[in-house]
Design an enzyme around this catalytic site. Structure first.
Site, mmCIF file in Angstrom:
data_model
loop_
_atom_site.group_PDB
_atom_site.id
_atom_site.type_symbol
_atom_site.label_atom_id
_atom_site.label_comp_id
_atom_site.label_asym_id
_atom_site.label_seq_id
_atom_site.Cartn_x
_atom_site.Cartn_y
_atom_site.Cartn_z
ATOM 1 N N HIS A 26 0.845 -1.212 0.000
ATOM 2 C CA HIS A 26 0.000 0.000 0.000
ATOM 3 C C HIS A 26 0.877 1.258 0.000
ATOM 4 C CE1 HIS A 26 -3.289 2.688 1.598
ATOM 5 N NE2 HIS A 26 -2.222 3.303 2.100
ATOM 6 N N GLU A 27 1.859 1.302 0.873
ATOM 7 C CA GLU A 27 2.713 2.496 0.948
ATOM 8 C C GLU A 27 3.516 2.695 -0.331
ATOM 9 O OE1 GLU A 27 2.445 4.742 3.165
ATOM 10 O OE2 GLU A 27 0.993 3.567 4.303
ATOM 11 N N HIS A 49 1.632 4.351 -3.054
ATOM 12 C CA HIS A 49 1.649 5.820 -2.963
ATOM 13 C C HIS A 49 2.863 6.386 -3.717
ATOM 14 C CE1 HIS A 49 -1.731 6.542 -0.395
ATOM 15 N NE2 HIS A 49 -1.248 5.888 0.632
ATOM 16 N N GLU A 88 -6.097 6.989 -0.840
ATOM 17 C CA GLU A 88 -5.948 5.866 0.088
ATOM 18 C C GLU A 88 -6.685 4.640 -0.442
ATOM 19 O OE1 GLU A 88 -3.980 5.667 2.583
ATOM 20 O OE2 GLU A 88 -3.344 7.763 2.485
#
Length: 304
Positions: A142-143, A146, A219
């Protein structure tokens, strides 16, 4: 999105474009109104805001790591953590970011940096203690989504108008308080100050709402990209549920210290009770994130 194996997200791209377009319109209206009301103030605030923008854009990784007391760790120090990051890089065909650890019991993670070559992914010791390797992989994917989406660069540019308007509002209020809106001999000066504060406050409010809406969607987009890359949406859902539950056990003073960095975090650190962040959150609700991951799990099981 940069060229990686993360799934593309047309929704994120279109929202970025629409947000930038709307912010551009507000910015033009803001600057035009400002130069009519008080041209000298506009130039002063613009210079300061540009300095903030450059510092945030080029040094966001160092500033955030310093503020969170994070430090870069080598593969020898944290072989398992580096192994997870290496595996995600191999799956996504993305350059490896710097890997850092922040010594705090607040279970969280964040990524920062203006591009894939100048980025860092950081996890807290509280997160490492609570998640199993599969859940940790979901959070790091997930990070790193980004980073692939260039979220830090986009949000830095998107927040530029808010920084300008916020500074001008603050300067206007302080000038009014020190000089006194109603006690000035020159009534015109007081009216100009009031007009400056009003215009800046309106521009700040609009930019705040637009950037928060974009932040919430990015997100969801990072959740989706991570779930599709790893093929394990349930692991990411498990990590979200576990982290959100553990937040309730973290001392309030630690959560308050972490709250200013919520925009960077995997899951927001929120104290109990009323908070403006609960109304204009940087993140979507836990229920919405879990519902999206459940939908993705269903799609993957059907081979969609």
């Amino acid at each position: 999105m940069a060229r990686t194996r993360y799934a593309s997200d047309r929704g994120l791209t279109s929202r970025m474009l629409v947000t930038m377009f709307l912010l551009g319109l507000v910015y033009v209206a803001f600057v035009t109104a400002f130069y009519v009301i008080a041209p000298g103030w506009g130039l002063f605030a613009l210079v300061i805001a540009v300095l903030f923008l450059f510092a945030q854009y080029f040094f966001s990784d160092r500033i955030t790591l310093f503020a969170m007391h994070g430090r870069e760790v080598s593969p020898e120090e944290m072989p398992q953590l580096h192994g997870v990051v290496d595996r995600i890089c191999a799956m996504s065909d993305a350059p490896k970011p710097k890997v850092a650890v922040a010594d705090t019991d607040v279970p969280n993670a964040f990524a920062t940096g203006r591009n894939q070559r100048k980025s860092v992914v950081c996890v807290t010791t509280g997160l490492l203690r609570r998640l199993d390797p599969v859940e940790l992989e979901g959070v790091l994917a997930h990070e790193m989504a980004h980073i692939a989406h260039r979220d830090v660069a986009v949000m830095t540019i998107a927040s530029f108008l808010g920084v300008c308007a916020g500074l001008i509002t603050r300067f206007g209020l302080e000038a009014g308080l020190w000089g006194g809106f109603g006690r000035r001999n020159d009534q015109n000066t007081g009216l100009v100050l009031l007009a400056v504060v009003a215009v800046s406050a309106i521009a700040y409010a609009i930019s705040f709402l637009l950037t928060r809406a974009l932040s919430r969607y990015r997100e969801l987009s990072a959740d989706r990209a991570a779930a599709l890359l790893t093929g394990r949406p349930s692991a990411l859902a498990g990590a979200l549920t576990k982290i959100s539950g553990e937040m309730a056990r973290i001392p309030t003073k630690d959560l308050r210290a972490a709250e200013p960095f919520n925009a960077f975090f995997f899951a927001p650190a929120l104290t109990k009770g009323f908070s403006i962040s609960s109304l204009f959150s940087t993140h979507p609700s836990l229920e919405r994130r879990l519902a999206q991951l459940q939908d993705i799990s269903g799609q993957l099981s059907r081979g969609v």
